[in-house]
Design a protein around this motif. Structure first.
Motif, short mmCIF file in Angstrom:
data_model
loop_
_atom_site.label_atom_id
_atom_site.label_comp_id
_atom_site.label_asym_id
_atom_site.label_seq_id
_atom_site.Cartn_x
_atom_site.Cartn_y
_atom_site.Cartn_z
N VAL A 1 0.84 -1.20 0.00
CA VAL A 1 0.00 0.00 0.00
C VAL A 1 0.87 1.25 0.00
N LEU A 2 1.90 1.26 0.82
CA LEU A 2 2.78 2.43 0.90
C LEU A 2 3.54 2.66 -0.41
N LYS A 3 3.90 1.59 -1.10
CA LYS A 3 4.57 1.75 -2.39
C LYS A 3 3.63 2.36 -3.41
N GLU A 4 2.36 1.95 -3.37
CA GLU A 4 1.37 2.55 -4.27
C GLU A 4 1.25 4.05 -4.02
N ILE A 5 1.19 4.40 -2.76
CA ILE A 5 1.08 5.82 -2.41
C ILE A 5 2.32 6.58 -2.85
N ALA A 6 3.49 6.01 -2.59
CA ALA A 6 4.74 6.68 -2.95
C ALA A 6 4.82 6.94 -4.46
N ASP A 7 4.34 5.99 -5.25
CA ASP A 7 4.37 6.16 -6.71
C ASP A 7 3.51 7.34 -7.15
N ARG A 8 2.43 7.60 -6.40
CA ARG A 8 1.53 8.70 -6.77
C ARG A 8 2.03 10.06 -6.27
N ILE A 9 2.63 10.10 -5.11
CA ILE A 9 3.00 11.39 -4.53
C ILE A 9 4.45 11.80 -4.86
N ARG A 10 5.24 10.87 -5.33
CA ARG A 10 6.65 11.18 -5.61
C ARG A 10 6.80 12.31 -6.63
N PRO A 11 6.01 12.36 -7.71
CA PRO A 11 6.19 13.44 -8.69
C PRO A 11 5.71 14.81 -8.20
N THR B 1 7.58 6.82 7.48
CA THR B 1 8.38 7.85 6.82
C THR B 1 9.67 7.25 6.27
N ASP B 2 10.33 6.45 7.10
CA ASP B 2 11.58 5.81 6.68
C ASP B 2 11.35 4.89 5.48
N PHE B 3 10.22 4.16 5.49
CA PHE B 3 9.92 3.26 4.38
C PHE B 3 9.68 4.05 3.09
N LEU B 4 8.93 5.14 3.19
CA LEU B 4 8.66 5.95 2.00
C LEU B 4 9.94 6.52 1.40
N ILE B 5 10.92 6.79 2.25
CA ILE B 5 12.20 7.31 1.77
C ILE B 5 13.06 6.19 1.19
N SER B 6 13.22 5.13 1.95
CA SER B 6 14.15 4.07 1.56
C SER B 6 13.60 3.17 0.46
N ASP B 7 12.31 2.85 0.52
CA ASP B 7 11.71 1.94 -0.46
C ASP B 7 10.80 2.65 -1.45
N GLY B 8 10.30 3.82 -1.07
CA GLY B 8 9.38 4.53 -1.95
C GLY B 8 10.02 5.61 -2.79
N GLY B 9 11.31 5.87 -2.54
CA GLY B 9 12.03 6.84 -3.36
C GLY B 9 11.70 8.29 -3.07
N MET B 10 11.11 8.57 -1.91
CA MET B 10 10.78 9.95 -1.56
C MET B 10 12.04 10.69 -1.09
N GLU B 11 12.12 11.98 -1.43
CA GLU B 11 13.25 12.79 -0.99
C GLU B 11 13.14 13.06 0.51
N ARG B 12 14.23 12.86 1.21
CA ARG B 12 14.22 13.02 2.67
C ARG B 12 13.83 14.44 3.08
N GLY B 13 14.28 15.43 2.31
CA GLY B 13 14.02 16.83 2.65
C GLY B 13 12.55 17.21 2.56
N ARG B 14 11.76 16.41 1.88
CA ARG B 14 10.33 16.71 1.75
C ARG B 14 9.51 16.11 2.88
#
Length: 222
Positions: free
Chosen positions: A124-134, A173-186
């Motif tokens: 579920v978190l990966k799905e979310i990360a794919d949508r919010i990353r851009p 938060t850590d998962f979204l950064i490490s596995d979801g590709g989110m920028e830490r500064g955001r």
């Protein structure tokens, strides 16, 4: 002797004229004061009327702005629902004052009293990360619990639900950064324990809704 009497009469006559002039002048001044008083009253009435009209105009402008904001919120929510369409059914999209929240049921992400993310939670978190990353927006992860005290893991979380919610938000938060590709500064995170319920903690259904993690897409000013 006649001359003296005539002079006295002239003086007396002059005195009478002066008194009449005084009375006339006094009356005129009094009339002018009355006119000034009425003008002041009229001025005050007009000022009050103007202020009332201005207040009504300002209130109308505020109501108009609210209607515009409501229309914009509806448009944004419709756009986001379309953008996030097809996500896991455990995710609820909620429009808030500070942004848009993707609220995920706690039972999907964690086991009771645990901060370890489940396999389904990872998906579920990966799905979310794919949508919010851009998106350019900053993201805040918020952990929430019900009001049932932590029991089996109290040694791990001596501060109870508050500490559990903080650790869950940190892990997501850590998962979204490490596995979801989110920028830490955001990214940022926070835990609120049972302090911000969205349903009645007196019922099982309500407690289930309160156990959640909200991934908030913050408005740009936040």
């Amino acid at each position: 002797r006649f001359f003296i009497i005539a002079m006295v009469g002239c003086v007396a006559l002059t005195g009478c004229v002066s008194k009449q002039d005084y009375v006339s002048a006094t009356t005129e001044v009094s009339n002018q004061d009355e006119v000034i008083r009425k003008l002041k009253e009229e001025n005050e009435r007009l000022r009050t009327e103007y202020n009332n009209m201005k207040n009504q105009f300002d209130l109308a402008q505020i109501e108009l702005a609210k209607l515009r904001d409501s229309d914009k919120l509806r448009e944004d929510l419709a756009r986001l629902k379309n953008q996030f369409g097809g996500l896991d059914s455990s995710i609820t999209i909620v429009q808030r004052g500070d942004g848009t929240s993707l609220s995920v049921e706690g039972s999907v992400l964690f086991k009771t009293g645990s901060d370890d993310i489940s396999d389904r939670g990872r998906q579920v978190l990966k799905e979310i990360a794919d949508r919010i990353r851009p998106m350019p927006n900053k993201i805040r992860v918020e952990g929430h619990t019900d009001n049932v005290p932590v029991q089996h893991t109290i040694k791990k979380y001596p501060l109870g639900n508050l500490e559990l919610s903080v650790q869950r938000s940190l892990n997501v938060t850590d998962f979204l950064i490490s596995d979801g590709g989110m920028e830490r500064g955001r990214m940022s995170c926070a835990g609120y324990g049972a302090e911000r319920p969205v349903a009645d903690n007196g019922q099982d259904e309500g407690r289930a809704k309160n156990r959640r993690v909200e991934i908030v897409i913050l408005h740009e000013q936040n």
